[in-house]
Design a protein around this motif. Sequence first.
Motif, PDB file in Angstrom:
ATOM      1  N   ASN A   1       0.826  -1.206   0.000  1.00 16.96           N
ATOM      2  CA  ASN A   1       0.000   0.000   0.000  1.00 16.96           C
ATOM      3  C   ASN A   1       0.861   1.256   0.000  1.00 16.96           C
ATOM      4  O   ASN A   1       0.635   2.179  -0.783  1.00 16.96           O
ATOM      5  CB  ASN A   1      -0.934  -0.014   1.213  1.00 16.96           C
TER       6      ASN A   1
ATOM      7  N   TYR B   1       2.588   1.795  -3.327  1.00 19.50           N
ATOM      8  CA  TYR B   1       1.689   2.362  -4.325  1.00 19.50           C
ATOM      9  C   TYR B   1       1.498   3.861  -4.102  1.00 19.50           C
ATOM     10  O   TYR B   1       1.628   4.656  -5.034  1.00 19.50           O
ATOM     11  CB  TYR B   1       0.319   1.668  -4.333  1.00 19.50           C
TER      12      TYR B   1
ATOM     13  N   TYR C   1       2.300   6.787  -6.625  1.00 17.69           N
ATOM     14  CA  TYR C   1       1.189   7.564  -7.169  1.00 17.69           C
ATOM     15  C   TYR C   1       1.381   9.062  -6.890  1.00 17.69           C
ATOM     16  O   TYR C   1       1.264   9.895  -7.785  1.00 17.69           O
ATOM     17  CB  TYR C   1      -0.151   7.085  -6.583  1.00 17.69           C
TER      18      TYR C   1
ATOM     19  N   HIS D   1      -6.928   8.680  -9.813  1.00 20.92           N
ATOM     20  CA  HIS D   1      -5.845   7.733 -10.079  1.00 20.92           C
ATOM     21  C   HIS D   1      -5.795   7.378 -11.563  1.00 20.92           C
ATOM     22  O   HIS D   1      -4.711   7.280 -12.144  1.00 20.92           O
ATOM     23  CB  HIS D   1      -6.006   6.486  -9.211  1.00 20.92           C
TER      24      HIS D   1
ATOM     25  N   LEU E   1       2.818   1.830 -12.749  1.00 20.27           N
ATOM     26  CA  LEU E   1       1.840   2.311 -11.777  1.00 20.27           C
ATOM     27  C   LEU E   1       0.583   1.444 -11.797  1.00 20.27           C
ATOM     28  O   LEU E   1       0.009   1.133 -10.754  1.00 20.27           O
ATOM     29  CB  LEU E   1       1.500   3.777 -12.037  1.00 20.27           C
TER      30      LEU E   1
ATOM     31  N   LEU F   1       1.367  -1.783 -10.039  1.00 23.62           N
ATOM     32  CA  LEU F   1       1.447  -1.504  -8.604  1.00 23.62           C
ATOM     33  C   LEU F   1       0.046  -1.312  -8.020  1.00 23.62           C
ATOM     34  O   LEU F   1      -0.255  -1.804  -6.926  1.00 23.62           O
ATOM     35  CB  LEU F   1       2.327  -0.278  -8.376  1.00 23.62           C
ATOM     36  N   ALA F   2      -0.832  -0.638  -8.745  1.00 24.49           N
ATOM     37  CA  ALA F   2      -2.216  -0.446  -8.290  1.00 24.49           C
ATOM     38  C   ALA F   2      -2.929  -1.791  -8.154  1.00 24.49           C
ATOM     39  O   ALA F   2      -3.700  -1.999  -7.207  1.00 24.49           O
ATOM     40  CB  ALA F   2      -2.967   0.463  -9.258  1.00 24.49           C
TER      41      ALA F   2
ATOM     42  N   ARG G   1      -1.793  -3.353  -4.993  1.00 22.64           N
ATOM     43  CA  ARG G   1      -2.369  -2.642  -3.851  1.00 22.64           C
ATOM     44  C   ARG G   1      -3.825  -3.025  -3.633  1.00 22.64           C
ATOM     45  O   ARG G   1      -4.274  -3.222  -2.510  1.00 22.64           O
ATOM     46  CB  ARG G   1      -2.247  -1.130  -4.022  1.00 22.64           C
TER      47      ARG G   1
ATOM     48  N   ALA H   1       6.245  -5.125  -5.823  1.00 25.91           N
ATOM     49  CA  ALA H   1       5.729  -3.777  -5.555  1.00 25.91           C
ATOM     50  C   ALA H   1       6.874  -2.784  -5.386  1.00 25.91           C
ATOM     51  O   ALA H   1       6.843  -1.680  -5.939  1.00 25.91           O
ATOM     52  CB  ALA H   1       4.837  -3.788  -4.316  1.00 25.91           C
TER      53      ALA H   1
END
Length: 138
Positions: free
Chosen positions: A41, A44, A48, A79, A98, A101-102, A105, A124
């Motif tokens: 988390n 991410y 972000y 996002h 990204l 990674l999302a 998450r 991650a």
Amino acid sequence: MDITKHPQFHLYLLTLHFLMIKNQLIPENSNERWTYGTIINRAYYSAYLYCELWLEKIKNFKVKPPWEFKPNEKKIGEHKQVRKALFDFGEEETETELKNLASLRKKADYHPYEEITEDKVTNAIQHMKKIFSHLKFE
């Protein structure tokens, strides 16, 4: 611009610190799933927020908050706006990192029965590091 003075970079460093001490963060009588999920988390959100800052400072792109959309206009989440802007500005690889990674998450945060392995944490962190290395503030 000195990125090391921004909270986005501090969150990046904190995430790396959590990774270093991850075994010490696991509560007694628990397993590593929630500690690993928290690291994912943080990876991410540091990435972000870094992307969002880069878009604002380097490309003069600001995310449009939900209340600024017109009544008949299709609302696009913040996002998704960041990922689309990265792609539109030629940062396809960063946008993919990204997005990956999302996905990690979301599994970590919203699917409590999803196994979160050390390999997923490693992935991650790799995605986060690639994003930070690709986007420069020079």
